[in-house]
Write a protein that holds these residues in place. Structure first.
Motif, PDB file in Angstrom:
ATOM      1  N   THR A   1       0.915  -1.174  -0.053  1.00 16.12           N
ATOM      2  CA  THR A   1       0.047   0.124   0.009  1.00 16.12           C
ATOM      3  C   THR A   1       0.827   1.146  -0.035  1.00 16.12           C
ATOM      4  OG1 THR A   1      -1.725  -0.992   1.141  1.00 16.12           O
ATOM      5  CG2 THR A   1      -1.637   1.293   1.262  1.00 16.12           C
ATOM      6  N   ILE A   2       1.893   1.138   0.846  1.00 11.72           N
ATOM      7  CA  ILE A   2       2.799   2.627   0.883  1.00 11.72           C
ATOM      8  C   ILE A   2       3.408   2.639  -0.365  1.00 11.72           C
ATOM      9  CG2 ILE A   2       4.921   3.526   2.088  1.00 11.72           C
ATOM     10  CD1 ILE A   2       3.937   2.011   4.679  1.00 11.72           C
ATOM     11  N   TYR A   3       3.952   1.759  -1.195  1.00 16.48           N
ATOM     12  CA  TYR A   3       4.807   1.816  -2.240  1.00 16.48           C
ATOM     13  C   TYR A   3       3.732   2.251  -3.361  1.00 16.48           C
ATOM     14  CZ  TYR A   3       9.236   0.379  -0.174  1.00 16.48           C
ATOM     15  OH  TYR A   3      10.516   0.390   0.454  1.00 16.48           O
ATOM     16  N   ASP A   4       2.749   1.680  -3.382  1.00 13.59           N
ATOM     17  CA  ASP A   4       1.623   2.148  -4.290  1.00 13.59           C
ATOM     18  C   ASP A   4       1.362   3.824  -4.378  1.00 13.59           C
ATOM     19  OD1 ASP A   4       1.455  -0.361  -5.531  1.00 13.59           O
ATOM     20  OD2 ASP A   4      -0.508  -0.873  -4.366  1.00 13.59           O
ATOM     21  N   MET A   5       1.419   4.157  -3.152  1.00 16.68           N
ATOM     22  CA  MET A   5       1.394   5.693  -2.799  1.00 16.68           C
ATOM     23  C   MET A   5       2.309   6.556  -3.234  1.00 16.68           C
ATOM     24  SD  MET A   5      -0.509   5.425   0.768  1.00 16.68           S
ATOM     25  CE  MET A   5      -0.861   6.779   1.221  1.00 16.68           C
TER      26      MET A   5
ATOM     27  N   THR B   1      -0.413  10.441   5.546  1.00 19.34           N
ATOM     28  CA  THR B   1      -1.821  10.101   5.281  1.00 19.34           C
ATOM     29  C   THR B   1      -2.314   8.954   5.636  1.00 19.34           C
ATOM     30  OG1 THR B   1      -0.913  10.991   2.926  1.00 19.34           O
ATOM     31  CG2 THR B   1      -3.033   9.602   3.102  1.00 19.34           C
ATOM     32  N   LEU B   2      -1.446   7.734   5.956  1.00 14.37           N
ATOM     33  CA  LEU B   2      -1.848   6.729   6.791  1.00 14.37           C
ATOM     34  C   LEU B   2      -2.135   7.025   8.250  1.00 14.37           C
ATOM     35  CD1 LEU B   2       0.679   4.014   5.171  1.00 14.37           C
ATOM     36  CD2 LEU B   2      -1.857   4.191   4.590  1.00 14.37           C
ATOM     37  N   GLY B   3      -1.408   7.938   8.858  1.00 19.41           N
ATOM     38  CA  GLY B   3      -1.857   8.389  10.031  1.00 19.41           C
ATOM     39  C   GLY B   3      -1.037   7.460  11.145  1.00 19.41           C
ATOM     40  N   ASN B   4      -1.485   7.687  12.248  1.00 16.29           N
ATOM     41  CA  ASN B   4      -0.669   7.370  13.532  1.00 16.29           C
ATOM     42  C   ASN B   4      -0.655   5.667  13.461  1.00 16.29           C
ATOM     43  OD1 ASN B   4      -0.045   6.177  16.438  1.00 16.29           O
ATOM     44  ND2 ASN B   4      -0.415   8.287  16.851  1.00 16.29           N
ATOM     45  N   PRO B   5       0.307   4.988  13.677  1.00 18.75           N
ATOM     46  CA  PRO B   5       0.564   3.628  13.648  1.00 18.75           C
ATOM     47  C   PRO B   5      -0.481   2.892  14.656  1.00 18.75           C
ATOM     48  CG  PRO B   5       2.584   4.338  13.698  1.00 18.75           C
ATOM     49  CD  PRO B   5       1.611   5.676  13.796  1.00 18.75           C
ATOM     50  N   ALA B   6      -0.668   3.318  15.759  1.00 14.90           N
ATOM     51  CA  ALA B   6      -1.417   2.918  16.835  1.00 14.90           C
ATOM     52  C   ALA B   6      -3.039   2.810  16.094  1.00 14.90           C
ATOM     53  CB  ALA B   6      -1.294   3.598  18.226  1.00 14.90           C
ATOM     54  N   ILE B   7      -3.451   4.098  15.614  1.00 13.75           N
ATOM     55  CA  ILE B   7      -4.941   4.100  15.155  1.00 13.75           C
ATOM     56  C   ILE B   7      -4.918   3.087  14.060  1.00 13.75           C
ATOM     57  CG2 ILE B   7      -6.415   5.518  14.207  1.00 13.75           C
ATOM     58  CD1 ILE B   7      -5.101   7.699  15.493  1.00 13.75           C
TER      59      ILE B   7
END
Length: 341
Positions: free
Chosen positions: A30-34, A50-56
């Motif tokens: 997902t990250i590399y597609d972005m 954009t993906l936000g806080n890792p915990a969330i």
């Protein structure tokens, strides 16, 4: 430092071991597609932001809630906690007072008795509230994890997803007609106070002297045997006041029926008070003579002054209370006016 790998690690470390590998691969893709083909560090920052806080993000992948009590149960949890905690505290205080009724009191040790009751009552109330909070939280935390429902929509008070039909079970309580928890609690605490004072009048009410061990009562004002001869009426009044408190808790607002109940209770209380105060030998001769000497008047005049004084105070407060509850019960709300039309 590879920020992408660190971000994936921060997400997956919060997940169960069996799902970490698959989710790491999915997240990496997902990250590399972005990112563009020739991406820079700024592009990576923008994608991770954009993906936000890792915990969330981890909480979205996780099948189990990452909170103690989530939005689904939180409203019901707080509502029931606010309802149960005051009731538990009041019941514990009344139980303590009931135990004190049956316990012997050292003659004249009024301050020690009252102070001990207050301190023990406060400690017991705090303990009960802590236990109530703890077990309520444990029960709802377990329910959050075992209900098997993935929908996080808040539940209604009936433990079902909310619908407009739930409004049919809600009592509309305007602020100026409402009976709040503080008013309810004060009523029950006052019942416990005057009930304790009545049954321990020979230890609490009288003439005091400041001795070596502090302030102690040396001369009771009332003949306890005369007071105890009316115990059935006093127990009946206490029972009625508890029933009135339960009615307040159920209705949550002043109604004409509840105001009438309150009025009958006040009139009955006044009648019993007058009967008790006008009973022969209610006051101890030593107290009447002592007070007569202090104020240079006759013992009979002192007794009449106390009788009329207590009666007047009760009539004033009872009259004001009756006027106030009927005033609050008679206020028409906008909804009531519309329904009548």
């Amino acid at each position: 430092m590879n920020l992408i790998e660190v971000y994936i690690q921060e997400v997956t470390r919060r997940l169960p071991n069996k799902t970490r590998k698959d989710i790491a691969l999915e997240l990496e893709s997902t990250i590399y597609d972005m990112l563009p083909e020739d991406y820079s560090e700024k592009d990576v920052h923008r994608a991770l932001e954009t993906l936000g806080n890792p915990a969330i993000l981890a909480s979205k992948y996780n099948e189990k809630p990452m909170h103690l009590i989530g939005p689904k149960y939180y409203d019901v949890y707080i509502t029931l906690l606010k309802l149960v905690m005051p009731i538990a505290a009041i019941i514990s205080f009344i139980a303590l007072v009931a135990v004190k009724f049956l316990s012997p009191v050292e003659d004249g040790a009024v301050l020690a008795t009252v102070l001990d009751m207050i301190l023990e009552g406060v400690g017991q109330i705090i303990g009960v509230m802590i236990h109530t909070f703890f077990w309520f939280t444990i029960v709802f935390a377990i329910a959050e994890r075992v209900d098997g429902i993935k929908d996080d929509s808040p539940l209604s008070a009936r433990f079902k997803p909310w619908s407009p039909d739930d409004l049919k079970h809600v009592i509309y309580v305007p602020k100026y007609k409402a009976i709040n928890t503080f008013e309810l609690s004060c009523g029950l605490v006052w019942t416990a106070i005057w009930g304790t004072t009545y049954f321990y009048a020979d230890h609490l009410l009288g003439i005091y002297e400041n001795g070596e061990k502090g302030l102690r009562m040396v001369m009771p004002a009332f003949n306890q045997e005369v007071l105890l001869s009316f115990w059935p009426f006093i127990v009946l009044l206490i029972g009625v006041e508890i029933a009135l408190a339960i009615s307040k808790l159920i209705n949550k607002q002043w109604t004409h029926k509840l105001a009438t109940f309150f009025t009958i209770h006040q009139i009955a209380s006044l009648a019993i008070l007058v009967i008790i105060l006008t009973t022969t030998n209610l006051f101890t001769p030593e107290f009447s003579n002592q007070m007569g000497g202090i104020f240079t008047t006759t013992p009979a005049h002192i007794e009449n002054f106390i009788i009329w004084g207590l009666t007047t105070i009760f009539v004033v407060f009872a009259g004001w209370g009756i006027f106030d509850v009927y005033k609050r019960a008679n206020i028409k709300t906008d909804i009531e006016s519309v329904n009548k039309r």
